[in-house]
Write a protein that holds these residues in place. Structure first.
Motif: not given
Length: 115
Positions: A57-80
């Motif tokens: 379950s820890l590995c699953l949560y880490i994958v989900i949080l990593s994907f969310g962080t990646y999406i946020k970074c992509v949107i933030h670069s588009l914002y800039k």
């Protein structure tokens, strides 16, 4: 509501419409990280015999949080990029306009010039 604001910001190239989604996703990622740490500590203390289930379950949560962080970074670069282009008054997707060649004597059927 936040996703609609993000979509309108992308379509209209307005960086201020990105901000609600960026703030909301940042709060969710921070809360998700805190809850992940809390649940891991709680499971280790309360259920120490089920280590492999906790690890899965820890590995699953880490994958989900990593994907969310990646999406946020992509949107933030588009914002800039959108913010930079709006400061320079240059659209990200320039539109080319085709007009007929003005001299009718040299124009052949279907000739256009680009501006």
């Amino acid at each position: 509501m936040f996703s609609g604001s993000l979509l309108m910001g992308i379509i209209k190239e307005r960086h201020t419409l990105f901000l609600p989604w960026l703030k909301y996703s940042g709060i969710l990622l921070a809360l998700g990280t805190v809850l992940l740490l809390y649940s891991c500590i709680l499971q280790i203390v309360v259920y120490p015999k089920h280590f492999y289930k906790q690890l899965a379950s820890l590995c699953l949560y880490i994958v989900i949080l990593s994907f969310g962080t990646y999406i946020k970074c992509v949107i933030h670069s588009l914002y800039k990029e959108v913010k930079k282009s709006s400061n320079q008054n240059v659209p990200l997707n320039p539109v080319t306009v085709e007009a007929p060649i003005s001299n009718p004597e040299t124009r052949q059927h279907g000739d256009y010039q680009q501006f």
